[in-house]
Write a protein that holds these residues in place. Structure first.
Motif, PDB file in Angstrom:
ATOM      1  N   ARG A   1       0.835  -1.210   0.000  1.00 50.96           N
ATOM      2  CA  ARG A   1       0.000   0.000   0.000  1.00 50.96           C
ATOM      3  C   ARG A   1       0.863   1.250   0.000  1.00 50.96           C
ATOM      4  N   TRP A   2       2.019   1.171   0.629  1.00 53.12           N
ATOM      5  CA  TRP A   2       2.856   2.352   0.839  1.00 53.12           C
ATOM      6  C   TRP A   2       4.094   2.413  -0.031  1.00 53.12           C
ATOM      7  N   ILE A   3       4.588   1.257  -0.444  1.00 47.50           N
ATOM      8  CA  ILE A   3       5.848   1.238  -1.209  1.00 47.50           C
ATOM      9  C   ILE A   3       5.794   0.086  -2.199  1.00 47.50           C
ATOM     10  N   ARG A   4       6.359   0.297  -3.371  1.00 43.93           N
ATOM     11  CA  ARG A   4       6.273  -0.704  -4.435  1.00 43.93           C
ATOM     12  C   ARG A   4       7.113  -1.948  -4.136  1.00 43.93           C
ATOM     13  N   HIS A   5       8.259  -1.789  -3.504  1.00 44.11           N
ATOM     14  CA  HIS A   5       9.173  -2.910  -3.270  1.00 44.11           C
ATOM     15  C   HIS A   5       9.581  -2.984  -1.798  1.00 44.11           C
ATOM     16  N   PRO A   6       8.665  -3.268  -0.898  1.00 40.01           N
ATOM     17  CA  PRO A   6       9.014  -3.250   0.538  1.00 40.01           C
ATOM     18  C   PRO A   6       9.999  -4.331   0.944  1.00 40.01           C
ATOM     19  N   ASN A   7      10.038  -5.439   0.228  1.00 36.35           N
ATOM     20  CA  ASN A   7      10.981  -6.492   0.583  1.00 36.35           C
ATOM     21  C   ASN A   7      12.420  -5.994   0.476  1.00 36.35           C
ATOM     22  N   TYR A   8      12.676  -5.088  -0.471  1.00 37.00           N
ATOM     23  CA  TYR A   8      14.032  -4.580  -0.624  1.00 37.00           C
ATOM     24  C   TYR A   8      14.409  -3.625   0.505  1.00 37.00           C
ATOM     25  N   VAL A   9      13.422  -2.993   1.098  1.00 36.84           N
ATOM     26  CA  VAL A   9      13.687  -2.203   2.305  1.00 36.84           C
ATOM     27  C   VAL A   9      14.204  -3.144   3.395  1.00 36.84           C
ATOM     28  N   ALA A  10      13.559  -4.305   3.517  1.00 39.18           N
ATOM     29  CA  ALA A  10      13.990  -5.301   4.506  1.00 39.18           C
ATOM     30  C   ALA A  10      15.403  -5.798   4.198  1.00 39.18           C
ATOM     31  N   VAL A  11      15.691  -6.051   2.937  1.00 43.21           N
ATOM     32  CA  VAL A  11      17.015  -6.541   2.536  1.00 43.21           C
ATOM     33  C   VAL A  11      18.097  -5.514   2.876  1.00 43.21           C
ATOM     34  N   VAL A  12      17.848  -4.258   2.536  1.00 40.22           N
ATOM     35  CA  VAL A  12      18.826  -3.200   2.810  1.00 40.22           C
ATOM     36  C   VAL A  12      19.047  -3.050   4.320  1.00 40.22           C
ATOM     37  N   ALA A  13      17.944  -3.018   5.067  1.00 40.25           N
ATOM     38  CA  ALA A  13      18.056  -2.852   6.530  1.00 40.25           C
ATOM     39  C   ALA A  13      18.809  -4.018   7.156  1.00 40.25           C
ATOM     40  N   GLU A  14      18.450  -5.232   6.774  1.00 36.93           N
ATOM     41  CA  GLU A  14      19.112  -6.402   7.344  1.00 36.93           C
ATOM     42  C   GLU A  14      20.583  -6.461   6.952  1.00 36.93           C
ATOM     43  N   GLY A  15      20.886  -6.144   5.698  1.00 35.98           N
ATOM     44  CA  GLY A  15      22.275  -6.196   5.228  1.00 35.98           C
ATOM     45  C   GLY A  15      23.183  -5.222   5.943  1.00 35.98           C
ATOM     46  N   LEU A  16      22.644  -4.116   6.347  1.00 33.09           N
ATOM     47  CA  LEU A  16      23.422  -3.145   7.113  1.00 33.09           C
ATOM     48  C   LEU A  16      23.464  -3.529   8.592  1.00 33.09           C
ATOM     49  N   ALA A  17      22.316  -3.926   9.132  1.00 31.17           N
ATOM     50  CA  ALA A  17      22.200  -4.138  10.578  1.00 31.17           C
ATOM     51  C   ALA A  17      22.829  -5.438  11.074  1.00 31.17           C
ATOM     52  N   LEU A  18      22.668  -6.530  10.340  1.00 30.75           N
ATOM     53  CA  LEU A  18      23.162  -7.825  10.844  1.00 30.75           C
ATOM     54  C   LEU A  18      24.661  -7.785  11.178  1.00 30.75           C
ATOM     55  N   PRO A  19      25.515  -7.291  10.297  1.00 31.66           N
ATOM     56  CA  PRO A  19      26.928  -7.213  10.674  1.00 31.66           C
ATOM     57  C   PRO A  19      27.185  -6.252  11.837  1.00 31.66           C
TER      58      PRO A  19
ATOM     59  N   ARG B   1      18.391  -5.295 -10.237  1.00 28.99           N
ATOM     60  CA  ARG B   1      17.182  -6.048  -9.897  1.00 28.99           C
ATOM     61  C   ARG B   1      15.929  -5.187 -10.060  1.00 28.99           C
ATOM     62  N   LEU B   2      15.966  -3.963  -9.554  1.00 32.03           N
ATOM     63  CA  LEU B   2      14.794  -3.089  -9.643  1.00 32.03           C
ATOM     64  C   LEU B   2      14.489  -2.714 -11.091  1.00 32.03           C
ATOM     65  N   ARG B   3      15.507  -2.483 -11.879  1.00 29.68           N
ATOM     66  CA  ARG B   3      15.299  -2.204 -13.299  1.00 29.68           C
ATOM     67  C   ARG B   3      14.599  -3.386 -13.962  1.00 29.68           C
ATOM     68  N   CYS B   4      15.061  -4.591 -13.650  1.00 22.49           N
ATOM     69  CA  CYS B   4      14.454  -5.806 -14.193  1.00 22.49           C
ATOM     70  C   CYS B   4      13.008  -5.951 -13.726  1.00 22.49           C
ATOM     71  N   GLU B   5      12.801  -5.799 -12.438  1.00 28.86           N
ATOM     72  CA  GLU B   5      11.464  -5.988 -11.877  1.00 28.86           C
ATOM     73  C   GLU B   5      10.496  -4.920 -12.379  1.00 28.86           C
ATOM     74  N   ASN B   6      10.922  -3.684 -12.407  1.00 31.76           N
ATOM     75  CA  ASN B   6      10.054  -2.612 -12.892  1.00 31.76           C
ATOM     76  C   ASN B   6       9.714  -2.792 -14.370  1.00 31.76           C
ATOM     77  N   SER B   7      10.672  -3.271 -15.143  1.00 25.87           N
ATOM     78  CA  SER B   7      10.410  -3.551 -16.552  1.00 25.87           C
ATOM     79  C   SER B   7       9.376  -4.672 -16.693  1.00 25.87           C
ATOM     80  N   ALA B   8       9.518  -5.703 -15.876  1.00 25.36           N
ATOM     81  CA  ALA B   8       8.575  -6.824 -15.926  1.00 25.36           C
ATOM     82  C   ALA B   8       7.179  -6.401 -15.486  1.00 25.36           C
ATOM     83  N   LEU B   9       7.100  -5.468 -14.537  1.00 27.55           N
ATOM     84  CA  LEU B   9       5.806  -4.991 -14.034  1.00 27.55           C
ATOM     85  C   LEU B   9       5.224  -3.856 -14.873  1.00 27.55           C
ATOM     86  N   ALA B  10       6.001  -3.296 -15.790  1.00 23.30           N
ATOM     87  CA  ALA B  10       5.582  -2.107 -16.538  1.00 23.30           C
ATOM     88  C   ALA B  10       4.218  -2.247 -17.212  1.00 23.30           C
ATOM     89  N   PRO B  11       3.919  -3.364 -17.870  1.00 25.82           N
ATOM     90  CA  PRO B  11       2.594  -3.444 -18.506  1.00 25.82           C
ATOM     91  C   PRO B  11       1.445  -3.282 -17.504  1.00 25.82           C
TER      92      PRO B  11
END
Length: 183
Positions: free
Chosen positions: A116-134, A157-167
Protein backbone atom coordinates in the motif's frame (compact mmCIF):
# COMPACT_ATOMS: atom_id res chain seq x y z
CA UNK A 1 30.41 -14.54 19.97
CA UNK A 2 28.38 -17.74 20.46
CA UNK A 3 25.05 -15.90 20.55
CA UNK A 4 26.04 -13.85 17.49
CA UNK A 5 26.94 -17.02 15.60
CA UNK A 6 23.52 -18.40 16.57
CA UNK A 7 21.87 -15.22 15.27
CA UNK A 8 23.68 -15.40 11.92
CA UNK A 9 22.87 -19.11 11.62
CA UNK A 10 19.21 -18.33 12.37
CA UNK A 11 19.21 -15.73 9.58
CA UNK A 12 20.83 -18.34 7.33
CA UNK A 13 18.09 -20.84 8.24
CA UNK A 14 15.50 -18.16 7.43
CA UNK A 15 17.12 -17.74 4.01
CA UNK A 16 16.85 -21.48 3.41
CA UNK A 17 13.17 -21.29 4.36
CA UNK A 18 12.78 -18.47 1.81
CA UNK A 19 14.35 -20.66 -0.86
CA UNK A 20 11.94 -23.50 -0.05
CA UNK A 21 8.94 -21.16 -0.23
CA UNK A 22 10.33 -19.53 -3.37
CA UNK A 23 10.85 -22.86 -5.12
CA UNK A 24 7.28 -23.95 -4.30
CA UNK A 25 5.94 -20.60 -5.48
CA UNK A 26 8.03 -20.75 -8.66
CA UNK A 27 6.28 -24.02 -9.58
CA UNK A 28 2.91 -22.40 -8.86
CA UNK A 29 3.74 -19.43 -11.10
CA UNK A 30 5.13 -21.51 -13.96
CA UNK A 31 2.04 -23.73 -13.91
CA UNK A 32 -0.01 -20.55 -14.51
CA UNK A 33 2.10 -19.31 -17.41
CA UNK A 34 4.58 -17.30 -15.35
CA UNK A 35 7.61 -15.94 -17.14
CA UNK A 36 10.95 -15.54 -15.38
CA UNK A 37 12.98 -12.42 -16.11
CA UNK A 38 16.51 -11.32 -15.21
CA UNK A 39 18.07 -14.72 -14.60
CA UNK A 40 21.57 -13.27 -15.03
CA UNK A 41 21.59 -11.24 -11.82
CA UNK A 42 20.27 -14.05 -9.62
CA UNK A 43 23.54 -16.03 -9.10
CA UNK A 44 25.50 -12.92 -8.01
CA UNK A 45 22.64 -12.07 -5.64
CA UNK A 46 22.90 -15.52 -4.03
CA UNK A 47 26.68 -15.15 -3.69
CA UNK A 48 26.34 -11.67 -2.17
CA UNK A 49 23.74 -12.72 0.38
CA UNK A 50 25.72 -15.81 1.34
CA UNK A 51 28.83 -13.64 1.61
CA UNK A 52 27.00 -11.36 4.05
CA UNK A 53 26.55 -14.24 6.49
CA UNK A 54 30.08 -15.60 6.19
CA UNK A 55 31.64 -12.13 6.08
CA UNK A 56 29.90 -11.00 9.26
CA UNK A 57 31.06 -14.07 11.18
CA UNK A 58 34.60 -13.92 9.80
CA UNK A 59 35.02 -10.22 10.50
CA UNK A 60 33.78 -10.52 14.08
CA UNK A 61 36.08 -13.47 14.74
CA UNK A 62 39.19 -12.45 12.83
CA UNK A 63 38.85 -8.71 13.45
CA UNK A 64 38.13 -9.21 17.15
CA UNK A 65 35.11 -6.94 16.89
CA UNK A 66 33.61 -6.20 20.29
CA UNK A 67 29.92 -6.14 21.07
CA UNK A 68 28.95 -2.56 21.85
CA UNK A 69 25.60 -2.63 23.62
CA UNK A 70 24.04 0.59 22.30
CA UNK A 71 24.82 -0.22 18.67
CA UNK A 72 24.35 -3.97 19.02
CA UNK A 73 20.90 -3.94 20.60
CA UNK A 74 19.68 -1.24 18.23
CA UNK A 75 20.89 -3.18 15.19
CA UNK A 76 19.35 -6.39 16.56
CA UNK A 77 16.00 -4.58 16.71
CA UNK A 78 16.50 -3.52 13.06
CA UNK A 79 17.30 -7.12 12.05
CA UNK A 80 14.14 -8.37 13.76
CA UNK A 81 12.04 -5.60 12.18
CA UNK A 82 13.51 -6.47 8.76
CA UNK A 83 12.53 -10.12 9.26
CA UNK A 84 9.00 -9.09 10.22
CA UNK A 85 8.71 -6.87 7.13
CA UNK A 86 10.10 -9.60 4.87
CA UNK A 87 7.59 -12.18 6.09
CA UNK A 88 4.76 -9.64 5.86
CA UNK A 89 5.72 -9.23 2.18
CA UNK A 90 5.83 -13.00 1.68
CA UNK A 91 2.45 -13.44 3.34
CA UNK A 92 0.89 -10.57 1.40
CA UNK A 93 2.08 -11.86 -1.98
CA UNK A 94 1.20 -15.46 -1.10
CA UNK A 95 2.11 -17.88 -3.91
CA UNK A 96 3.22 -14.97 -6.08
CA UNK A 97 6.23 -14.21 -3.83
CA UNK A 98 9.51 -15.51 -5.16
CA UNK A 99 13.25 -14.98 -4.84
CA UNK A 100 13.28 -14.64 -8.62
CA UNK A 101 11.48 -12.19 -10.88
CA UNK A 102 8.47 -14.12 -12.21
CA UNK A 103 5.40 -12.45 -13.68
CA UNK A 104 2.17 -14.39 -14.12
CA UNK A 105 0.19 -12.78 -16.96
CA UNK A 106 -3.31 -11.68 -16.08
CA UNK A 107 -2.86 -11.32 -12.35
CA UNK A 108 -3.50 -7.88 -10.88
CA UNK A 109 -0.82 -6.01 -9.01
CA UNK A 110 -0.82 -6.57 -5.28
CA UNK A 111 -1.71 -3.35 -3.47
CA UNK A 112 -2.36 -4.63 0.06
CA UNK A 113 -0.13 -5.09 3.08
CA UNK A 114 3.12 -3.13 2.88
CA UNK A 115 2.55 -2.68 -0.88
CA UNK A 116 0.00 0.00 0.00
CA UNK A 117 2.86 2.35 0.84
CA UNK A 118 5.85 1.24 -1.21
CA UNK A 119 6.27 -0.70 -4.43
CA UNK A 120 9.17 -2.91 -3.27
CA UNK A 121 9.01 -3.25 0.54
CA UNK A 122 10.98 -6.49 0.58
CA UNK A 123 14.03 -4.58 -0.62
CA UNK A 124 13.69 -2.20 2.30
CA UNK A 125 13.99 -5.30 4.51
CA UNK A 126 17.01 -6.54 2.54
CA UNK A 127 18.83 -3.20 2.81
CA UNK A 128 18.06 -2.85 6.53
CA UNK A 129 19.11 -6.40 7.34
CA UNK A 130 22.27 -6.20 5.23
CA UNK A 131 23.42 -3.14 7.11
CA UNK A 132 22.20 -4.14 10.58
CA UNK A 133 23.16 -7.83 10.84
CA UNK A 134 26.93 -7.21 10.67
CA UNK A 135 26.67 -4.14 12.90
CA UNK A 136 25.02 -6.14 15.69
CA UNK A 137 28.56 -7.19 16.57
CA UNK A 138 30.57 -4.34 15.05
CA UNK A 139 31.40 -5.88 11.66
CA UNK A 140 31.40 -2.51 9.92
CA UNK A 141 33.55 -3.58 6.94
CA UNK A 142 31.08 -6.33 6.05
CA UNK A 143 28.17 -3.90 6.49
CA UNK A 144 29.86 -1.37 4.21
CA UNK A 145 30.93 -3.82 1.50
CA UNK A 146 27.53 -5.55 1.45
CA UNK A 147 25.68 -2.22 1.33
CA UNK A 148 27.73 -0.91 -1.60
CA UNK A 149 27.53 -4.15 -3.61
CA UNK A 150 23.86 -4.60 -2.75
CA UNK A 151 23.07 -1.05 -3.91
CA UNK A 152 24.60 -1.86 -7.29
CA UNK A 153 22.81 -5.22 -7.50
CA UNK A 154 19.48 -3.72 -6.44
CA UNK A 155 19.66 -1.18 -9.25
CA UNK A 156 19.93 -4.09 -11.69
CA UNK A 157 17.18 -6.05 -9.90
CA UNK A 158 14.79 -3.09 -9.64
CA UNK A 159 15.30 -2.20 -13.30
CA UNK A 160 14.45 -5.81 -14.19
CA UNK A 161 11.46 -5.99 -11.88
CA UNK A 162 10.05 -2.61 -12.89
CA UNK A 163 10.41 -3.55 -16.55
CA UNK A 164 8.57 -6.82 -15.93
CA UNK A 165 5.81 -4.99 -14.03
CA UNK A 166 5.58 -2.11 -16.54
CA UNK A 167 2.59 -3.44 -18.51
CA UNK A 168 0.50 -3.77 -15.34
CA UNK A 169 1.74 -0.44 -13.99
CA UNK A 170 0.82 1.31 -17.25
CA UNK A 171 -2.82 0.35 -16.83
CA UNK A 172 -4.89 3.01 -15.15
CA UNK A 173 -7.05 0.43 -13.38
CA UNK A 174 -4.41 -0.87 -10.99
CA UNK A 175 -3.42 -3.73 -13.28
CA UNK A 176 -6.63 -5.70 -13.24
CA UNK A 177 -6.37 -6.59 -16.91
CA UNK A 178 -3.92 -9.20 -18.19
CA UNK A 179 -0.34 -7.97 -18.22
CA UNK A 180 -0.08 -8.56 -21.96
CA UNK A 181 -3.36 -6.76 -22.76
CA UNK A 182 -3.18 -3.50 -24.67
CA UNK A 183 -5.00 -0.50 -23.13
Amino acid sequence: MIWYTALVLAVGAERVAELVVGRRNLRWSLERGGVERGQGHYPPMVVLHTGLLFGALAEVRLGHRPFEAALGWTMLAVVLAAQALRWWCIRTLGPRWNTKVVIVPGLPLVTGGPYRWIRHPNYVAVVAEGLALPLVHGAWVTALVFTVLNAWLLTVRLRCENSALAPALALGDGGTRPADARP
